[in-house]
Design a protein around this motif. Structure first.
Motif, PDB file in Angstrom:
ATOM      1  N   ASP A   1     -34.078  46.499  21.972  1.00  0.00           N
ATOM      2  CA  ASP A   1     -34.366  47.885  22.315  1.00  0.00           C
ATOM      3  C   ASP A   1     -33.809  48.859  21.278  1.00  0.00           C
ATOM      4  O   ASP A   1     -32.676  48.747  20.836  1.00  0.00           O
TER       5      ASP A   1
ATOM      6  N   HIS B   1     -39.965  49.725  27.355  1.00  0.00           N
ATOM      7  CA  HIS B   1     -38.537  49.402  27.297  1.00  0.00           C
ATOM      8  C   HIS B   1     -38.133  48.708  28.598  1.00  0.00           C
ATOM      9  O   HIS B   1     -38.449  49.199  29.678  1.00  0.00           O
ATOM     10  N   THR B   2     -37.427  47.577  28.495  1.00  0.00           N
ATOM     11  CA  THR B   2     -36.925  46.882  29.682  1.00  0.00           C
ATOM     12  C   THR B   2     -35.427  46.652  29.525  1.00  0.00           C
ATOM     13  O   THR B   2     -34.975  46.199  28.472  1.00  0.00           O
ATOM     14  N   HIS B   3     -34.696  46.996  30.573  1.00  0.00           N
ATOM     15  CA  HIS B   3     -33.241  46.831  30.571  1.00  0.00           C
ATOM     16  C   HIS B   3     -32.852  45.958  31.749  1.00  0.00           C
ATOM     17  O   HIS B   3     -33.023  46.344  32.898  1.00  0.00           O
ATOM     18  N   ASP B   4     -32.349  44.786  31.462  1.00  0.00           N
ATOM     19  CA  ASP B   4     -31.820  43.888  32.477  1.00  0.00           C
ATOM     20  C   ASP B   4     -30.297  43.943  32.400  1.00  0.00           C
ATOM     21  O   ASP B   4     -29.737  44.711  31.639  1.00  0.00           O
TER      22      ASP B   4
ATOM     23  N   SER C   1     -29.708  42.052  28.840  1.00  0.00           N
ATOM     24  CA  SER C   1     -30.606  42.225  27.689  1.00  0.00           C
ATOM     25  C   SER C   1     -31.263  43.596  27.693  1.00  0.00           C
ATOM     26  O   SER C   1     -31.602  44.143  28.731  1.00  0.00           O
ATOM     27  N   TYR C   2     -31.405  44.116  26.511  1.00  0.00           N
ATOM     28  CA  TYR C   2     -32.112  45.369  26.273  1.00  0.00           C
ATOM     29  C   TYR C   2     -33.215  45.055  25.278  1.00  0.00           C
ATOM     30  O   TYR C   2     -32.957  44.835  24.099  1.00  0.00           O
ATOM     31  N   LYS C   3     -34.449  45.009  25.769  1.00  0.00           N
ATOM     32  CA  LYS C   3     -35.580  44.628  24.931  1.00  0.00           C
ATOM     33  C   LYS C   3     -36.693  45.641  25.065  1.00  0.00           C
ATOM     34  O   LYS C   3     -36.708  46.468  25.975  1.00  0.00           O
TER      35      LYS C   3
END
Length: 180
Positions: A137, A165-168, A171-173
């Protein structure tokens, strides 16, 4: 957005904001240019456009009659000019995609810096081929950004079509779609 105020039965005033959808009914004379139509719609509907770069300033030889929602009308006119309309960081942009400048944002994606896997080719996206990039990200990347990609499948300056944008927890991807 429009602010509405309503009085309740006990005398209190409650204010709230609501999106105002209006239609624009305008007729333009023969030989009108697309930039003039966009400026008039922008004034009438009070739409703020941050930048306008048309690929060609289309001339409507028979005139133009407009009776639609303002944003939909602008999108149709911009499509006739060969440009695109998109939101970038909360602002509306009209761009021809001809002059990307990566030096404004310094966005370089390589397998050593940013990319998590090789780009994949998509051929069925609105008739225009695109590439999908899986990356770590970077909040600077948004629609309309110019990024330099260097990988075995794709190398060169690319214009970003969309970003997810995906935030787990760990992980930030982001998934970036660029025009081919």
């Amino acid at each position: 957005m429009v602010t509405h105020t309503v009085k309740t039965s006990n005398g209190k005033s409650i204010s709230y904001k609501k999106r105002k959808i209006s239609k624009v009914n305008i007729t333009f004379k023969k030989g009108i240019k697309a930039s003039q139509i966009i400026d008039r719609i922008k004034r009438e509907a009070k739409i703020e456009i941050s930048a306008i770069n048309l690929k060609k300033n289309h001339v409507f030889k028979k005139g133009y009659t407009l009776s639609a929602k303002p944003l939909a009308a602008i999108q149709a006119i911009v499509k006739d000019c060969g440009s695109t309309v998109y939101y970038r960081k909360g602002a509306l942009y009209i761009d021809d995609g001809v002059k990307p400048n990566p030096y404004n944002e310094h966005l370089y994606l390589t397998m050593y810096h940013g990319l998590t896997q090789e780009p994949t080719y998509n051929s069925d996206d609105d008739g225009k081929p695109t590439w999908t990039l899986e990356c770590f990200d970077d909040p600077r990347v948004c629609a309309g950004s110019a990024v330099y990609v260097k990988s075995t499948n794709l190398t060169g300056l690319q214009r970003v079509k969309s970003v997810d944008h995906t935030h787990d927890q760990d992980s930030y991807k982001m998934e970036v779609v660029v025009y081919a």
